[in-house]
Scaffold this active site. Sequence first.
Site, PDB file in Angstrom:
ATOM      1  N   ARG A 192      37.368  38.792  37.982  1.00 20.09           N
ATOM      2  CA  ARG A 192      37.599  38.892  39.422  1.00 20.09           C
ATOM      3  C   ARG A 192      36.253  39.148  40.100  1.00 20.09           C
ATOM      4  NH1 ARG A 192      41.433  42.183  36.802  1.00 20.09           N
ATOM      5  NH2 ARG A 192      43.594  41.483  37.040  1.00 20.09           N
ATOM      6  N   ARG A 246      38.489  31.848  38.419  1.00 21.76           N
ATOM      7  CA  ARG A 246      39.197  32.665  37.408  1.00 21.76           C
ATOM      8  C   ARG A 246      40.464  31.945  36.953  1.00 21.76           C
ATOM      9  NH1 ARG A 246      40.734  38.008  35.577  1.00 21.76           N
ATOM     10  NH2 ARG A 246      42.900  38.516  36.089  1.00 21.76           N
ATOM     11  N   HIS A 291      45.736  41.012  32.218  1.00 25.03           N
ATOM     12  CA  HIS A 291      47.066  41.089  32.831  1.00 25.03           C
ATOM     13  C   HIS A 291      47.908  42.135  32.108  1.00 25.03           C
ATOM     14  CE1 HIS A 291      46.876  36.716  34.547  1.00 25.03           C
ATOM     15  NE2 HIS A 291      46.286  37.603  35.323  1.00 25.03           N
ATOM     16  N   TYR A 301      50.351  30.168  34.360  1.00 21.18           N
ATOM     17  CA  TYR A 301      49.384  29.106  34.097  1.00 21.18           C
ATOM     18  C   TYR A 301      49.996  27.951  33.324  1.00 21.18           C
ATOM     19  CZ  TYR A 301      45.940  32.356  35.856  1.00 21.18           C
ATOM     20  OH  TYR A 301      45.234  33.207  36.669  1.00 21.18           O
ATOM     21  N   LYS A 316      41.901  46.130  37.081  1.00 16.53           N
ATOM     22  CA  LYS A 316      42.928  46.793  37.885  1.00 16.53           C
ATOM     23  C   LYS A 316      43.598  47.899  37.076  1.00 16.53           C
ATOM     24  CE  LYS A 316      44.250  43.096  41.090  1.00 16.53           C
ATOM     25  NZ  LYS A 316      45.369  42.251  41.560  1.00 16.53           N
ATOM     26  N   HIS A 365      38.327  33.010  43.453  1.00 16.36           N
ATOM     27  CA  HIS A 365      39.404  33.362  42.519  1.00 16.36           C
ATOM     28  C   HIS A 365      39.937  32.129  41.791  1.00 16.36           C
ATOM     29  CE1 HIS A 365      41.831  36.675  41.065  1.00 16.36           C
ATOM     30  NE2 HIS A 365      42.916  35.932  41.170  1.00 16.36           N
TER      31      HIS A 365
END
Length: 304
Positions: free
Chosen positions: A159, A253, A276, A285, A182, A250
């Site tokens: 990110r 990514r 994730h 994806y 995150k 983004h």
Amino acid sequence: MDARAALGLWLEHLEQERRLSPRTLAAYGFIGRRYLAFLEGHRGGALSADDLGKISAAEIRAWLAVLRQGETPLSPRSLSQSLSAIRTFHGFLDRRLAIANAALALVRGPRVKPTAPRPVTESQAVELLAEPGLDAGLDPWEAARDEAVLTLLYGCGLRISEALSLRRCDAPLGEALRITGKGSKTRMVPVLPRVAQAVETYLRTLPFPLAPDEPLFRARRGGPLSPRHVQATVQGMRGRLGLPDSATPHALRHAFATHLLGAGADLRSIQELLGHASLSTTQRYTQVDSAALLRAYTAAHPRS
């Protein structure tokens, strides 16, 4: 205790105990203040913390209606995120202040249709990485910096915030890079030689001396590089290259994940590389890859 003070305690909890990023914390604070402002206007005065336990489902629905129909109406996804933030706030009030609100369970958020990621193609990614070096308006070190940042996004699947969180002591890059993403989750990301080379080129041309703990990427005047600069840089490049609006930082990514999937990487590995928390997030994806296969089939198959 009044409601504003209770909100402050919640935000302090998010910052110090849950260690949310400044950006996420600011978003939660904005939503919380907007929520209390609506309730104060609706009820005609300031609220106590205890009043928050008596907010009705109808009042919460009215708040969502205002967000949906205001001068800048929110999308269903943004409405869902706002309601989720308020649920978190009320959950904190219940756990820490013993102020429960049963009405909140009666409120359903809007249905959000999941959307597939919109990555750039391999050729578009190559064009974006090469474009900074072709910009005559940039000093050589700035072009090398922009190329290094974009190469990290595409080559490591980072990110923007993760790339810009790197410190001088992180470079030169080794075979792997420890990234804190995150939720303060840490992951190890392999570093391709091309990525390490881009960062090395930037460091050789950088005109500013950096202490080991200072941010690696610097702005023109020497301060830390901002995410907005990266976004504006890509916006300008996609205009020159004729790329769609979906070609954002983004999207690099997204391309990292999609191109790995297309090359045969398994979902669990991609999940770990992206950081994730849930495999269902990574599974988006597969929609992109399936769509690309269908387009290739339709274009090439003699019976299509």
